[in-house]
Structure formats: structure tokens, C-alpha cells
Design an enzyme around this catalytic site. Sequence first.
Site, PDB file in Angstrom:
ATOM      1  N   GLY A  18     -75.963  53.783 -31.109  1.00 36.38           N
ATOM      2  CA  GLY A  18     -74.690  54.436 -31.368  1.00 36.38           C
ATOM      3  C   GLY A  18     -74.897  55.758 -32.061  1.00 36.38           C
ATOM      4  O   GLY A  18     -76.020  56.253 -32.183  1.00 36.38           O
ATOM      5  N   GLY A  19     -73.785  56.320 -32.539  1.00 40.21           N
ATOM      6  CA  GLY A  19     -73.863  57.624 -33.152  1.00 40.21           C
ATOM      7  C   GLY A  19     -74.572  57.630 -34.491  1.00 40.21           C
ATOM      8  O   GLY A  19     -75.139  58.645 -34.889  1.00 40.21           O
ATOM      9  N   VAL A  23     -79.244  49.541 -33.017  1.00 36.57           N
ATOM     10  CA  VAL A  23     -79.096  48.112 -33.299  1.00 36.57           C
ATOM     11  C   VAL A  23     -80.280  47.380 -32.680  1.00 36.57           C
ATOM     12  O   VAL A  23     -80.568  47.534 -31.488  1.00 36.57           O
ATOM     13  CB  VAL A  23     -77.770  47.558 -32.749  1.00 36.57           C
ATOM     14  CG1 VAL A  23     -77.667  46.063 -33.025  1.00 36.57           C
ATOM     15  CG2 VAL A  23     -76.591  48.291 -33.375  1.00 36.57           C
ATOM     16  N   LYS A  38     -78.543  46.905 -37.748  1.00 34.87           N
ATOM     17  CA  LYS A  38     -78.300  48.310 -37.430  1.00 34.87           C
ATOM     18  C   LYS A  38     -79.087  49.173 -38.402  1.00 34.87           C
ATOM     19  O   LYS A  38     -78.827  49.178 -39.599  1.00 34.87           O
ATOM     20  CB  LYS A  38     -76.807  48.638 -37.509  1.00 34.87           C
ATOM     21  CG  LYS A  38     -76.498  50.094 -37.173  1.00 34.87           C
ATOM     22  CD  LYS A  38     -75.026  50.318 -36.906  1.00 34.87           C
ATOM     23  CE  LYS A  38     -74.176  50.127 -38.122  1.00 34.87           C
ATOM     24  NZ  LYS A  38     -72.754  50.460 -37.878  1.00 34.87           N
ATOM     25  N   ASP A 127     -61.185  52.645 -36.705  1.00 37.93           N
ATOM     26  CA  ASP A 127     -61.939  53.049 -35.507  1.00 37.93           C
ATOM     27  C   ASP A 127     -61.902  51.939 -34.465  1.00 37.93           C
ATOM     28  O   ASP A 127     -62.943  51.528 -33.937  1.00 37.93           O
ATOM     29  CB  ASP A 127     -63.378  53.395 -35.873  1.00 37.93           C
ATOM     30  CG  ASP A 127     -64.057  54.260 -34.814  1.00 37.93           C
ATOM     31  OD1 ASP A 127     -63.335  54.876 -33.996  1.00 37.93           O
ATOM     32  OD2 ASP A 127     -65.300  54.334 -34.817  1.00 37.93           O
TER      33      ASP A 127
END
Length: 222
Positions: A18-19, A23, A38, A127
Site C-alpha cells: 500500500g501507500g 504487508v 504491515k 478512509d
Amino acid sequence: MGDVFAGRYELVDPLGEGGTGVVWRVWDHRAHRYCAAKVLRQVDASSLVRFVREQGVRVQHSHLLVPYGWAGDDERVMLVMPVVDGGSAATLLAEHGPLPAPWVATLTDQLLQGLGQLHDEGMVHRDVKPANLLLDATGTGVPRARLADFGLTMSVDAPRLTTGPYVHGTLGYMAPESLAHGWDPSPAADLYGVGMTARELLTGQRPQGRDHDAVAGELARA
């Protein structure tokens, strides 16, 4: 043997990216079980704020995927959580296209249940989107949804870190009022994200994010 983090968590294989980090599937040598972790991509002021927020969320619900531990090793930090084996709703959508309406109804109901518990604890996720809706395969049809990624979560009465109209989140899933000066995070904004998520799962069309300044200007003139 893979890289062992903080003398306990062995990085086995990457599950996704992800940003803010990668993970991994991790073997916990102390608990003798696999988990997900993560690992932050970089440790700066912004990522540390997200890390502190996420590891501080301890709301328990079957449709929430909150971290149950964390570890630090030199300049690296990781969040540890249960393994979810079905990917995300965004991945399911990309692979199979729009989902059947009964599936969307079930997943949306599960998402609302998890959010309801979070809101009852006085927190706002900020989010909500398909990429943060992870899925556990059930073997009997519709998977079980679990809302994840609490890096932007905050209490409704927490002090704001910004004073302008710019807020963190994902354009297209953010409620228009969240871009206005003086806006305080509220559960209603999460419900907007739920609506946009359900719409995307039904139609396969991702909502188009609009420019922050344009929306803020419209709200100021309203």
C-alpha cells in the site's frame, strides 16, 4: 530462515503493498502461529502519526481488523494483526467485475456493523473504501468483510492536527463537507464512504475524486 523482526516475527512472504508500507505473512516465533504484519515503508513524522493512531485502536468486533500488537527494530516499525485470506473488496472487484446485489448488501451490512461499533467507541475511521475492506473466505458463498487500515482513525473529540480544509483520506470516498474549513470528523462522513463503496461494488465504477479547492470553494459559497 527469513528476516526476523525484533527477534520474534519472521517475514515469510509479501501479501500486498500500500501507500504506507508492505504487508507480510509472518511467523510469530513466540506465539507459534502465522499472522500478518504491515511494515512501514518509511519512518517520518507523518507515518509515525498514522502508526501511533493505528496501533492505539483496540476496538474488538468481528467485522473490524485492528492490530493486536506492534514491534520496532532499529528504524523500522510494524503492526501485527490476524491473517485475512480473501484479499480486499477492491481486488475482488478488479478480478470479477461488479458483484451481485445480494453480495453487496451482505458486505455493506457487515461493514456498517463494524463501523457502528467503532462509532459507539467515539471514533471515526476516515478512509472507508473497497481497498480497506478485507475479506475472509467462508467456503459457503459471501465472504466475511473486515474493515482495516486505521491509520487515519481518530476520536471525535481529539484535537485536530490541521486547521485548513485539507484532510487526509481518499478523494471520491470523502464526504464533501470534510473539505470545508473548521470541519470536525464525524460518523456521517464514514457513512458517505460506505455509500460510495457500495456503489462501486454494484457498478464497478470508481467514484471520481474532485479537486479539494473546487469543493471547498463551493461549500464556502453555499
